[in-house]
Design a protein around this motif. Structure first.
Motif, PDB file in Angstrom:
ATOM      1  N   ASN A 136      29.652  47.684  19.982  1.00 29.86           N
ATOM      2  CA  ASN A 136      29.340  46.396  20.583  1.00 29.86           C
ATOM      3  C   ASN A 136      29.104  46.614  22.072  1.00 29.86           C
ATOM      4  OD1 ASN A 136      28.977  43.613  20.805  1.00 29.86           O
ATOM      5  ND2 ASN A 136      30.761  43.157  19.541  1.00 29.86           N
ATOM      6  N   TYR A 137      28.839  45.546  22.802  1.00 29.17           N
ATOM      7  CA  TYR A 137      28.617  45.653  24.244  1.00 29.17           C
ATOM      8  C   TYR A 137      29.274  44.483  24.960  1.00 29.17           C
ATOM      9  CZ  TYR A 137      24.924  42.159  23.623  1.00 29.17           C
ATOM     10  OH  TYR A 137      24.225  41.017  23.324  1.00 29.17           O
ATOM     11  N   ILE A 138      29.470  44.675  26.279  1.00 31.39           N
ATOM     12  CA  ILE A 138      30.070  43.639  27.103  1.00 31.39           C
ATOM     13  C   ILE A 138      29.394  43.668  28.476  1.00 31.39           C
ATOM     14  CG2 ILE A 138      31.939  45.141  27.944  1.00 31.39           C
ATOM     15  CD1 ILE A 138      33.794  42.659  27.765  1.00 31.39           C
ATOM     16  N   ALA A 139      29.156  42.481  29.043  1.00 26.52           N
ATOM     17  CA  ALA A 139      28.570  42.378  30.381  1.00 26.52           C
ATOM     18  C   ALA A 139      29.557  42.943  31.385  1.00 26.52           C
ATOM     19  CB  ALA A 139      28.251  40.921  30.705  1.00 26.52           C
ATOM     20  N   THR A 167      37.082  41.489  32.882  1.00 24.46           N
ATOM     21  CA  THR A 167      37.150  40.229  33.623  1.00 24.46           C
ATOM     22  C   THR A 167      37.733  40.454  35.012  1.00 24.46           C
ATOM     23  OG1 THR A 167      37.338  38.897  31.623  1.00 24.46           O
ATOM     24  CG2 THR A 167      38.133  37.895  33.654  1.00 24.46           C
ATOM     25  N   LYS A 168      38.808  41.225  35.092  1.00 18.10           N
ATOM     26  CA  LYS A 168      39.413  41.533  36.393  1.00 18.10           C
ATOM     27  C   LYS A 168      38.444  42.322  37.270  1.00 18.10           C
ATOM     28  CE  LYS A 168      44.094  41.330  34.641  1.00 18.10           C
ATOM     29  NZ  LYS A 168      45.215  42.086  34.112  1.00 18.10           N
ATOM     30  N   TYR A 169      37.756  43.299  36.674  1.00 17.29           N
ATOM     31  CA  TYR A 169      36.781  44.074  37.435  1.00 17.29           C
ATOM     32  C   TYR A 169      35.673  43.164  37.957  1.00 17.29           C
ATOM     33  CZ  TYR A 169      33.204  47.336  38.812  1.00 17.29           C
ATOM     34  OH  TYR A 169      32.251  48.010  39.544  1.00 17.29           O
ATOM     35  N   ASN A 170      35.137  42.322  37.095  1.00 15.02           N
ATOM     36  CA  ASN A 170      34.053  41.428  37.500  1.00 15.02           C
ATOM     37  C   ASN A 170      34.479  40.508  38.645  1.00 15.02           C
ATOM     38  OD1 ASN A 170      32.550  42.631  35.493  1.00 15.02           O
ATOM     39  ND2 ASN A 170      32.609  40.873  34.119  1.00 15.02           N
ATOM     40  N   GLU A 171      35.723  40.053  38.598  1.00 15.32           N
ATOM     41  CA  GLU A 171      36.235  39.184  39.665  1.00 15.32           C
ATOM     42  C   GLU A 171      36.324  39.918  41.003  1.00 15.32           C
ATOM     43  OE1 GLU A 171      39.939  37.752  38.092  1.00 15.32           O
ATOM     44  OE2 GLU A 171      38.946  36.294  36.781  1.00 15.32           O
ATOM     45  N   ILE A 172      36.843  41.157  40.978  1.00 16.32           N
ATOM     46  CA  ILE A 172      36.954  41.870  42.255  1.00 16.32           C
ATOM     47  C   ILE A 172      35.583  42.352  42.735  1.00 16.32           C
ATOM     48  CG2 ILE A 172      39.372  42.489  41.950  1.00 16.32           C
ATOM     49  CD1 ILE A 172      38.479  45.372  41.405  1.00 16.32           C
ATOM     50  N   PHE A 215      30.716  49.971  23.575  1.00 16.58           N
ATOM     51  CA  PHE A 215      32.028  50.455  23.161  1.00 16.58           C
ATOM     52  C   PHE A 215      32.166  50.392  21.652  1.00 16.58           C
ATOM     53  CE2 PHE A 215      32.314  45.942  24.048  1.00 16.58           C
ATOM     54  CZ  PHE A 215      32.996  45.429  22.958  1.00 16.58           C
ATOM     55  N   SER A 216      33.095  51.187  21.166  1.00 17.69           N
ATOM     56  CA  SER A 216      33.401  51.213  19.744  1.00 17.69           C
ATOM     57  C   SER A 216      34.173  49.952  19.366  1.00 17.69           C
ATOM     58  CB  SER A 216      34.252  52.442  19.432  1.00 17.69           C
ATOM     59  OG  SER A 216      34.799  52.344  18.135  1.00 17.69           O
ATOM     60  N   ASN A 217      33.940  49.459  18.173  1.00 13.82           N
ATOM     61  CA  ASN A 217      34.671  48.287  17.703  1.00 13.82           C
ATOM     62  C   ASN A 217      36.142  48.587  17.434  1.00 13.82           C
ATOM     63  OD1 ASN A 217      32.585  46.454  17.872  1.00 13.82           O
ATOM     64  ND2 ASN A 217      31.861  46.859  15.804  1.00 13.82           N
ATOM     65  N   SER A 218      36.539  49.849  17.578  1.00 14.58           N
ATOM     66  CA  SER A 218      37.949  50.185  17.365  1.00 14.58           C
ATOM     67  C   SER A 218      38.800  49.952  18.618  1.00 14.58           C
ATOM     68  CB  SER A 218      38.087  51.632  16.885  1.00 14.58           C
ATOM     69  OG  SER A 218      37.547  52.526  17.824  1.00 14.58           O
ATOM     70  N   VAL A 219      38.188  49.573  19.754  1.00 10.41           N
ATOM     71  CA  VAL A 219      38.972  49.261  20.956  1.00 10.41           C
ATOM     72  C   VAL A 219      39.740  47.966  20.737  1.00 10.41           C
ATOM     73  CG1 VAL A 219      37.270  50.348  22.491  1.00 10.41           C
ATOM     74  CG2 VAL A 219      37.247  47.881  22.199  1.00 10.41           C
ATOM     75  N   ASN A 220      40.773  47.767  21.537  1.00 12.44           N
ATOM     76  CA  ASN A 220      41.466  46.484  21.552  1.00 12.44           C
ATOM     77  C   ASN A 220      40.607  45.554  22.402  1.00 12.44           C
ATOM     78  OD1 ASN A 220      43.042  44.258  22.394  1.00 12.44           O
ATOM     79  ND2 ASN A 220      44.927  45.435  22.136  1.00 12.44           N
ATOM     80  N   LEU A 221      39.871  44.672  21.747  1.00 10.24           N
ATOM     81  CA  LEU A 221      38.885  43.838  22.431  1.00 10.24           C
ATOM     82  C   LEU A 221      39.525  42.950  23.497  1.00 10.24           C
ATOM     83  CD1 LEU A 221      35.939  43.051  22.736  1.00 10.24           C
ATOM     84  CD2 LEU A 221      36.271  41.373  20.905  1.00 10.24           C
ATOM     85  N   ASN A 222      40.690  42.377  23.220  1.00 12.48           N
ATOM     86  CA  ASN A 222      41.354  41.525  24.214  1.00 12.48           C
ATOM     87  C   ASN A 222      41.702  42.313  25.471  1.00 12.48           C
ATOM     88  OD1 ASN A 222      41.255  39.164  22.680  1.00 12.48           O
ATOM     89  ND2 ASN A 222      43.176  39.635  21.660  1.00 12.48           N
ATOM     90  N   HIS A 223      42.202  43.532  25.284  1.00 11.24           N
ATOM     91  CA  HIS A 223      42.549  44.375  26.436  1.00 11.24           C
ATOM     92  C   HIS A 223      41.292  44.718  27.234  1.00 11.24           C
ATOM     93  CE1 HIS A 223      44.734  47.196  28.877  1.00 11.24           C
ATOM     94  NE2 HIS A 223      43.905  48.168  28.536  1.00 11.24           N
ATOM     95  N   LEU A 224      40.223  45.103  26.546  1.00 14.43           N
ATOM     96  CA  LEU A 224      38.968  45.436  27.226  1.00 14.43           C
ATOM     97  C   LEU A 224      38.421  44.227  27.981  1.00 14.43           C
ATOM     98  CD1 LEU A 224      36.687  47.398  27.886  1.00 14.43           C
ATOM     99  CD2 LEU A 224      35.592  46.718  25.724  1.00 14.43           C
TER     100      LEU A 224
END
Length: 128
Positions: free
Chosen positions: A57-60, A89-94, A75-84
């Motif tokens: 999958n992908y994320i902005a 989100t924190k990175y995008n904010e900073i 990223f692989s769908n095996s990641v913890n999506l909530n953690h990612l």
């Protein structure tokens, strides 16, 4: 004397209601801090391999000065999506805060999300 006491109490009360800026925006974000957070996210994503059955999958990712994402991470769908999502989100904010603090400019182009992502040799890869 009563008058003096009333003014003293009033001034103390007014000071207790004084606005304070509790926002961390006064702390300057450095490029090194952004790079460290970016590497943390990439290392997290890279710690998971993909499979044809699991998928990708992908994320902005990032924040352009004109708005919108800088790019997309796959990223692989095996990641913890909530953690990612929390990390991104924190990175995008900073990143956005860094843009504001540095008066950053950009070309205002909008990157398109990936059309096709495949698992190639255990790594999620954008296919164009």
């Amino acid at each position: 004397m009563k008058w003096f006491f009333k003014i003293l109490v009033l001034s103390i009360l007014l000071q207790s209601f004084q606005c304070t800026d509790t926002n961390d925006s006064s702390e300057n974000i450095t490029s090194a801090q952004l790079e460290t957070k970016k590497l943390e996210i990439q290392n997290y994503i890279n710690s998971f391999s993909c499979s044809e059955s699991g998928g990708c999958n992908y994320i902005a990712f990032g924040s352009k000065p004109c708005g919108g994402p800088r790019t997309y991470l796959v990223f692989s769908n095996s990641v913890n999506l909530n953690h990612l999502q929390d990390l991104v989100t924190k990175y995008n904010e900073i990143d956005n805060l860094h843009n504001i603090q540095t008066n950053a400019i950009s070309d205002c182009s909008v990157p398109l999300p990936p059309n096709e992502i495949r698992c190639v040799n255990g790594i999620c890869t954008i296919i164009n």
